[in-house]
Motif scaffolding. Structure first.
Motif, PDB file in Angstrom:
ATOM      1  N   THR A   8      33.724  53.552  39.235  1.00  0.00           N
ATOM      2  CA  THR A   8      33.975  52.662  38.094  1.00  0.00           C
ATOM      3  C   THR A   8      35.450  52.312  37.999  1.00  0.00           C
ATOM      4  N   VAL A   9      36.295  53.338  38.130  1.00  0.00           N
ATOM      5  CA  VAL A   9      37.736  53.101  38.048  1.00  0.00           C
ATOM      6  C   VAL A   9      38.204  52.230  39.204  1.00  0.00           C
ATOM      7  N   SER A  10      37.721  52.517  40.414  1.00  0.00           N
ATOM      8  CA  SER A  10      38.142  51.722  41.577  1.00  0.00           C
ATOM      9  C   SER A  10      37.682  50.275  41.434  1.00  0.00           C
ATOM     10  N   ALA A  11      36.492  50.050  40.870  1.00  0.00           N
ATOM     11  CA  ALA A  11      36.015  48.678  40.652  1.00  0.00           C
ATOM     12  C   ALA A  11      36.926  47.949  39.683  1.00  0.00           C
ATOM     13  N   GLY A  12      37.367  48.642  38.626  1.00  0.00           N
ATOM     14  CA  GLY A  12      38.288  48.024  37.676  1.00  0.00           C
ATOM     15  C   GLY A  12      39.632  47.721  38.298  1.00  0.00           C
ATOM     16  N   VAL A  13      40.126  48.626  39.140  1.00  0.00           N
ATOM     17  CA  VAL A  13      41.410  48.406  39.809  1.00  0.00           C
ATOM     18  C   VAL A  13      41.326  47.206  40.742  1.00  0.00           C
ATOM     19  N   VAL A  14      40.248  47.127  41.517  1.00  0.00           N
ATOM     20  CA  VAL A  14      40.075  45.996  42.432  1.00  0.00           C
ATOM     21  C   VAL A  14      39.986  44.682  41.658  1.00  0.00           C
ATOM     22  N   THR A  15      39.256  44.684  40.556  1.00  0.00           N
ATOM     23  CA  THR A  15      39.129  43.475  39.736  1.00  0.00           C
ATOM     24  C   THR A  15      40.496  43.005  39.252  1.00  0.00           C
ATOM     25  N   PHE A  20      45.282  39.415  39.642  1.00  0.00           N
ATOM     26  CA  PHE A  20      46.744  39.320  39.612  1.00  0.00           C
ATOM     27  C   PHE A  20      47.299  38.738  40.905  1.00  0.00           C
ATOM     28  N   LEU A  21      46.868  39.283  42.030  1.00  0.00           N
ATOM     29  CA  LEU A  21      47.399  38.826  43.314  1.00  0.00           C
ATOM     30  C   LEU A  21      46.960  37.410  43.648  1.00  0.00           C
ATOM     31  N   GLY A  22      45.777  37.044  43.167  1.00  0.00           N
ATOM     32  CA  GLY A  22      45.254  35.735  43.533  1.00  0.00           C
ATOM     33  C   GLY A  22      45.877  34.575  42.802  1.00  0.00           C
ATOM     34  N   ALA A  23      46.488  34.820  41.629  1.00  0.00           N
ATOM     35  CA  ALA A  23      46.938  33.674  40.825  1.00  0.00           C
ATOM     36  C   ALA A  23      48.341  33.817  40.256  1.00  0.00           C
ATOM     37  N   SER A  24      48.990  34.959  40.439  1.00  0.00           N
ATOM     38  CA  SER A  24      50.309  35.138  39.830  1.00  0.00           C
ATOM     39  C   SER A  24      51.327  34.135  40.351  1.00  0.00           C
ATOM     40  N   VAL A  25      51.257  33.810  41.633  1.00  0.00           N
ATOM     41  CA  VAL A  25      52.201  32.840  42.197  1.00  0.00           C
ATOM     42  C   VAL A  25      51.940  31.450  41.623  1.00  0.00           C
ATOM     43  N   ALA A 267      37.884  35.261  31.454  1.00  0.00           N
ATOM     44  CA  ALA A 267      37.899  35.167  32.913  1.00  0.00           C
ATOM     45  C   ALA A 267      36.536  34.713  33.411  1.00  0.00           C
ATOM     46  N   ALA A 268      36.507  34.171  34.611  1.00  0.00           N
ATOM     47  CA  ALA A 268      35.250  33.759  35.234  1.00  0.00           C
ATOM     48  C   ALA A 268      35.001  34.570  36.507  1.00  0.00           C
ATOM     49  N   ILE A 269      35.875  34.408  37.524  1.00  0.00           N
ATOM     50  CA  ILE A 269      35.677  35.107  38.791  1.00  0.00           C
ATOM     51  C   ILE A 269      35.795  36.616  38.597  1.00  0.00           C
ATOM     52  N   THR A 270      36.860  37.056  37.943  1.00  0.00           N
ATOM     53  CA  THR A 270      37.026  38.495  37.744  1.00  0.00           C
ATOM     54  C   THR A 270      35.991  39.048  36.769  1.00  0.00           C
ATOM     55  N   ALA A 271      35.515  38.202  35.854  1.00  0.00           N
ATOM     56  CA  ALA A 271      34.439  38.642  34.962  1.00  0.00           C
ATOM     57  C   ALA A 271      33.179  38.940  35.757  1.00  0.00           C
ATOM     58  N   ALA A 272      32.896  38.132  36.769  1.00  0.00           N
ATOM     59  CA  ALA A 272      31.723  38.370  37.620  1.00  0.00           C
ATOM     60  C   ALA A 272      31.861  39.683  38.384  1.00  0.00           C
ATOM     61  N   MET A 273      33.077  40.016  38.791  1.00  0.00           N
ATOM     62  CA  MET A 273      33.290  41.259  39.509  1.00  0.00           C
ATOM     63  C   MET A 273      33.030  42.473  38.618  1.00  0.00           C
ATOM     64  N   ARG A 284      24.823  49.071  30.870  1.00  0.00           N
ATOM     65  CA  ARG A 284      25.406  49.577  29.637  1.00  0.00           C
ATOM     66  C   ARG A 284      26.732  50.288  29.859  1.00  0.00           C
ATOM     67  N   ARG A 285      27.083  50.535  31.123  1.00  0.00           N
ATOM     68  CA  ARG A 285      28.330  51.243  31.426  1.00  0.00           C
ATOM     69  C   ARG A 285      29.374  50.357  32.093  1.00  0.00           C
ATOM     70  N   ARG A 286      29.037  49.100  32.301  1.00  0.00           N
ATOM     71  CA  ARG A 286      29.979  48.232  33.012  1.00  0.00           C
ATOM     72  C   ARG A 286      31.203  47.880  32.173  1.00  0.00           C
ATOM     73  N   TRP A 287      31.112  48.085  30.863  1.00  0.00           N
ATOM     74  CA  TRP A 287      32.284  47.827  30.036  1.00  0.00           C
ATOM     75  C   TRP A 287      33.428  48.758  30.428  1.00  0.00           C
ATOM     76  N   LEU A 288      33.098  49.908  31.015  1.00  0.00           N
ATOM     77  CA  LEU A 288      34.140  50.825  31.469  1.00  0.00           C
ATOM     78  C   LEU A 288      34.942  50.230  32.626  1.00  0.00           C
ATOM     79  N   VAL A 289      34.295  49.376  33.426  1.00  0.00           N
ATOM     80  CA  VAL A 289      35.017  48.675  34.494  1.00  0.00           C
ATOM     81  C   VAL A 289      36.053  47.740  33.890  1.00  0.00           C
TER      82      VAL A 289
END
Length: 420
Positions: A8-15, A20-25, A267-273, A284-289
């Motif tokens: 769960t934590v790793s999924a949140g970190v990847v999201t 951030f990396l995809g759009a910060s520039v 969000a749209a793309i990251t929301a899907a992740m 019911r536990r995806r809010w933790l992501v």
């Protein structure tokens, strides 16, 4: 249980990393485009990252659903294409404050949603496509002027797009930073601020900033971010808390505007992740992501100034080339939406051409004139025709934003129709 929590934590970190990396520039390109200095752009990126992360943590915890907030990437592209307006950076900050107020007003006054819904989808999408065009041409120019630095970025993006599409843009970002790092190593190294710092700007308001920035930025944020964000959550079985989401993003935009943040939204793309079964098998536990995503965002905020310093030191054209690659998928989606309705193709093309021209008339930028031109042409072409002459043209679908209170189901958090 421990293994599932790590997942769960790793999924949140990847999201968070993908967002951030995809759009910060792109965000930095947009803020610099409307007149921000390097320090002001760093402050804006910091404000956006912090406000969207805090909003994500609040909404996901309160509603126990994977609500993820993001900055307005199409809005940042709009800033880049519009350029500096009359009044400079303070006027841009004033426009950001207006956008925050309009988003907040959308939560309190559904009639404002009706006004946005009156803009046909092909017109709105064509305006966005025209805004994106110049940025999406940057990789072509970059290959011509900086082939040694830009070519590896393009190759990495293309290969990842083929074999790991989710990582295509973040991977290209990593290659971009590596290429810049090598170049800096050969040209004296990196110099500049590294610690995050908010730099407040007193706002100013001009008609040019309102019409060129505030109005188009609000329309793009609502049509290209908030509505798709609701639809994504709905596709995974969640009902977005529309009014509270608009309240939180409106307040977040207002809070970050003085520091240079242009807009935050659903969000749209990251929301899907965060909302997909890959994030967590139990809905019911995806809010933790989403919670992990928000917390990771706060950590990433600490490195925002370092990123800005690296980008500022890069050779001209390298970071804009990456930004163009990052926006190609959005351009494709916008063009598809703009040309989907045969009856509205000519108005949409007119809108696209005017927005892509980059013209400034009476100190007002091309995005506003594109909307005006597209709506005017559509009005002429869709007017009543003589009996028996080609028949009546079909009406294009409108943006699926919330209906007025009289027409909506009387619930506190009424999502857009498209999400029902």
């Amino acid at each position: 249980m421990e293994q599932r929590m790590r997942h769960t934590v790793s999924a949140g970190v990847v999201t968070a990393l993908v967002g951030f990396l995809g759009a910060s520039v792109v965000v930095l390109t947009g803020l610099r485009g409307v007149g921000a200095s390097t320090g002001q752009a760093a402050s804006g990126l910091l404000a956006l990252t912090v406000t969207q992360s805090l909003g994500t943590i609040w909404l996901s915890r309160r509603h126990r659903i994977p609500v993820v907030l993001a900055w307005s990437t199409p809005g940042a592209a709009l800033l880049a294409s519009t350029g500096a307006v009359h009044g400079g950076w303070p006027a841009a900050v004033g426009a950001f404050l207006i956008v925050g107020g309009l988003i907040l007003l959308t939560a309190a006054w559904p009639r404002l949603g009706d006004l946005i819904a009156a803009i046909p989808t092909p017109i709105a999408q064509a305006m966005l496509a025209g805004v994106l065009l110049e940025l999406c041409l940057a990789p072509v120019h970059g290959l011509a002027t900086q082939p040694a630095l830009v070519a590896p970025v393009v190759v990495a993006w293309l290969l990842l797009l083929r074999f790991a599409p989710r990582w295509a843009v973040p991977g290209a970002f990593v290659v971009t930073v590596a290429a810049i790092g090598i170049w800096l190593g050969l040209h004296g190294g990196l110099s500049g601020p590294l610690l995050p710092r908010a730099e407040l700007t007193a706002p100013a308001w001009t008609w040019a900033s309102v019409l060129s920035l505030a109005v188009p930025l609000f329309v793009v944020t609502m049509a290209s971010q908030n509505v798709p964000g609701v639809a994504v959550l709905s596709s995974y079985g969640y009902t977005a808390p529309w009014r509270e989401a608009m309240t939180v993003t409106g307040l977040g935009t207002l809070a970050g505007a003085g520091a240079g943040g242009h807009a935050i939204n659903l969000a749209a793309i990251t929301a899907a992740m965060a909302a997909s079964p890959d994030a967590h098998p139990d809905p019911r536990r995806r809010w933790l992501v989403a919670q992990a995503t928000g917390c990771t965002g706060l950590v990433l905020a600490a490195g925002s100034t370092v990123l800005v310093t690296v980008v500022a030191a890069a050779p001209a054209g390298v970071t804009s080339a990456f930004a163009g690659l990052a926006l190609l998928a959005t351009l494709a989606s916008s063009l598809t939406g703009a040309l989907a309705e045969p009856a509205d193709r000519i108005p949409a093309v007119v809108t696209f051409v005017v927005a892509g021209s980059g013209v400034t008339i009476l100190s007002v930028g091309a995005a506003f004139w594109a909307l005006a031109a597209g709506l005017a042409v559509r009005s002429v072409l869709s007017g009543p025709l003589p009996a028996g002459l080609l028949g009546q043209p079909s009406r294009a679908p409108r943006l699926p934003l919330p209906t007025s209170r009289a027409e909506a189901t009387p619930t506190q958090d009424d999502p857009p129709r498209s999400a029902r």
